[in-house]
Design a protein around this motif. Structure first.
Motif, PDB file in Angstrom:
ATOM      1  N   ASN A   1       0.821  -1.201   0.000  1.00  0.00           N
ATOM      2  CA  ASN A   1       0.000   0.000   0.000  1.00  0.00           C
ATOM      3  C   ASN A   1       0.864   1.264   0.000  1.00  0.00           C
ATOM      4  OD1 ASN A   1       0.837   0.434   2.722  1.00  0.00           O
ATOM      5  ND2 ASN A   1      -0.875  -0.804   3.492  1.00  0.00           N
ATOM      6  N   ARG A   2       0.213   2.410  -0.008  1.00  0.00           N
ATOM      7  CA  ARG A   2       0.937   3.674  -0.091  1.00  0.00           C
ATOM      8  C   ARG A   2       1.831   3.893   1.133  1.00  0.00           C
ATOM      9  NH1 ARG A   2      -2.870   6.890  -1.320  1.00  0.00           N
ATOM     10  NH2 ARG A   2      -2.369   7.513  -3.446  1.00  0.00           N
TER      11      ARG A   2
ATOM     12  N   MET B   1       1.643   4.575  -7.796  1.00  0.00           N
ATOM     13  CA  MET B   1       1.103   5.443  -6.750  1.00  0.00           C
ATOM     14  C   MET B   1       1.680   6.841  -6.863  1.00  0.00           C
ATOM     15  SD  MET B   1       1.399   2.936  -3.442  1.00  0.00           S
ATOM     16  CE  MET B   1       1.827   1.237  -3.781  1.00  0.00           C
TER      17      MET B   1
ATOM     18  N   ASP C   1      -0.203  12.690  -3.746  1.00  0.00           N
ATOM     19  CA  ASP C   1      -1.175  13.676  -3.290  1.00  0.00           C
ATOM     20  C   ASP C   1      -2.623  13.408  -3.690  1.00  0.00           C
ATOM     21  OD1 ASP C   1      -0.612  13.978  -5.931  1.00  0.00           O
ATOM     22  OD2 ASP C   1      -0.230  16.111  -5.859  1.00  0.00           O
ATOM     23  N   ALA C   2      -2.957  12.159  -4.045  1.00  0.00           N
ATOM     24  CA  ALA C   2      -4.335  11.897  -4.428  1.00  0.00           C
ATOM     25  C   ALA C   2      -4.635  10.415  -4.288  1.00  0.00           C
ATOM     26  CB  ALA C   2      -4.592  12.361  -5.862  1.00  0.00           C
ATOM     27  N   GLU C   3      -5.917  10.105  -4.206  1.00  0.00           N
ATOM     28  CA  GLU C   3      -6.341   8.705  -4.112  1.00  0.00           C
ATOM     29  C   GLU C   3      -6.487   8.095  -5.492  1.00  0.00           C
ATOM     30  OE1 GLU C   3      -6.787   6.890  -1.083  1.00  0.00           O
ATOM     31  OE2 GLU C   3      -5.571   8.623  -0.581  1.00  0.00           O
ATOM     32  N   VAL C   4      -5.451   8.245  -6.291  1.00  0.00           N
ATOM     33  CA  VAL C   4      -5.439   7.680  -7.636  1.00  0.00           C
ATOM     34  C   VAL C   4      -4.079   7.044  -7.894  1.00  0.00           C
ATOM     35  CG1 VAL C   4      -7.097   9.361  -8.541  1.00  0.00           C
ATOM     36  CG2 VAL C   4      -4.636   9.817  -8.733  1.00  0.00           C
TER      37      VAL C   4
ATOM     38  N   PRO D   1      -8.608   4.664  -9.723  1.00  0.00           N
ATOM     39  CA  PRO D   1      -8.701   4.824  -8.273  1.00  0.00           C
ATOM     40  C   PRO D   1      -7.611   4.030  -7.553  1.00  0.00           C
ATOM     41  CG  PRO D   1     -10.847   4.280  -9.217  1.00  0.00           C
ATOM     42  CD  PRO D   1      -9.841   4.064 -10.292  1.00  0.00           C
ATOM     43  N   TYR D   2      -7.067   4.630  -6.502  1.00  0.00           N
ATOM     44  CA  TYR D   2      -6.160   3.902  -5.615  1.00  0.00           C
ATOM     45  C   TYR D   2      -6.999   3.020  -4.703  1.00  0.00           C
ATOM     46  CZ  TYR D   2      -3.241   2.995  -1.529  1.00  0.00           C
ATOM     47  OH  TYR D   2      -2.584   2.393  -0.492  1.00  0.00           O
ATOM     48  N   GLU D   3      -6.713   1.723  -4.710  1.00  0.00           N
ATOM     49  CA  GLU D   3      -7.528   0.780  -3.951  1.00  0.00           C
ATOM     50  C   GLU D   3      -6.706  -0.010  -2.942  1.00  0.00           C
ATOM     51  OE1 GLU D   3      -9.401  -1.467  -7.053  1.00  0.00           O
ATOM     52  OE2 GLU D   3     -10.920   0.083  -7.420  1.00  0.00           O
ATOM     53  N   GLY D   4      -5.604   0.579  -2.465  1.00  0.00           N
ATOM     54  CA  GLY D   4      -4.770  -0.117  -1.500  1.00  0.00           C
ATOM     55  C   GLY D   4      -3.899  -1.160  -2.180  1.00  0.00           C
TER      56      GLY D   4
ATOM     57  N   THR E   1      -0.698  -2.705  -8.824  1.00  0.00           N
ATOM     58  CA  THR E   1      -0.164  -1.403  -8.440  1.00  0.00           C
ATOM     59  C   THR E   1       1.218  -1.512  -7.800  1.00  0.00           C
ATOM     60  OG1 THR E   1      -2.397  -0.596  -8.047  1.00  0.00           O
ATOM     61  CG2 THR E   1      -0.605   0.676  -7.081  1.00  0.00           C
TER      62      THR E   1
END
Length: 232
Positions: A62-63, A189, A192-195, A215-218, A223
């Motif tokens: 994840n991020r 990733m 600065d955004a959930e994308v 979309p960023y989905e964890g 990813t």
């Protein structure tokens, strides 16, 4: 000055990070392969650590884990007595930084290699994505596919470009800034955004366009990330 890593962060580099940061909070969620593939055995068991996959992009993190890697490599570099760049800051790129790097010096280019085609003159794909069969697409400018397609069909179509899942981080030609896989392979990733940017091995062609995002989905098997380095 700003510098981008030439490739996505590989399993090899992430495993170096894990060798010094062994907490459970840093480990990959390898079971995520089961959500992406019908028969995920070799990927679930071997992808993260087998030498065969050392130069493939790290996934299923994840991020927060990606940012922990950035902090680790920043600290390690800044500990060197002799540093070519001096003190540095390592981070995930912003959307604006990522898109600037992806263009490779080209203006208004839809793809990192220019455009508008996804194949070169020899008929080879220029990146790793899900091309889907042309007969399934009702409109090439949209995501609208023929109704009734199964998930199995869509997954299998990912192999039409010669790569069923991820490929090595340097397999495809670099852009004008010598950066590989700014489109396809794994979505990347950003800070600065959930994308995520760039599209992945499972993305359709419109998500490869530099200005597009998903979309960023964890943590998932589509990813990964690359780092950006700035002088302090």
């Amino acid at each position: 000055s700003i510098y981008f890593s030439k490739t996505e962060v590989s399993n090899y580099l992430y495993n170096l990070f894990l060798s010094e940061n062994s907490g459970d909070e840093f480990k990959r969620d390898n079971a995520k392969w089961d959500e992406a593939l019908p028969y995920a055995g070799i990927y679930t068991s071997d992808y993260a650590h087998h030498i065969e996959f050392a130069e493939y992009p790290v996934v299923n993190i994840n991020r927060e884990q990606a940012q922990a890697f950035c902090s680790w490599i920043e600290t390690r570099y800044n500990q060197f007595e002799k540093k070519k760049l001096g003190e540095i800051k390592v981070d995930l790129p912003t959307i604006e930084e990522w898109e600037y790097a992806a263009r490779g010096g080209l203006k208004n280019s839809p793809y990192p290699w220019g455009g508008p085609y996804l194949m070169n003159s020899r008929g080879s794909w220029l990146c790793n994505f899900n091309p889907v069969e042309e007969r399934w697409i009702l409109d090439n400018d949209t995501t609208f596919l023929v109704p009734g397609l199964t998930q199995k069909q869509l997954r299998e179509s990912a192999g039409l470009d010669g790569v069923y899942v991820t490929g090595k981080v340097n397999w495809y030609s670099a852009n004008g800034y010598e950066l590989h896989n700014m489109a396809g392979n794994v979505a990347e990733m950003v800070k600065d955004a959930e994308v995520v940017k760039g599209g992945s091995w499972g993305s359709f062609q419109q998500k490869l366009i530099i200005t597009e995002s998903e979309p960023y989905e964890g943590a998932n098997s589509y990813t990964g990330f690359r780092i950006v380095v700035k002088k302090k």
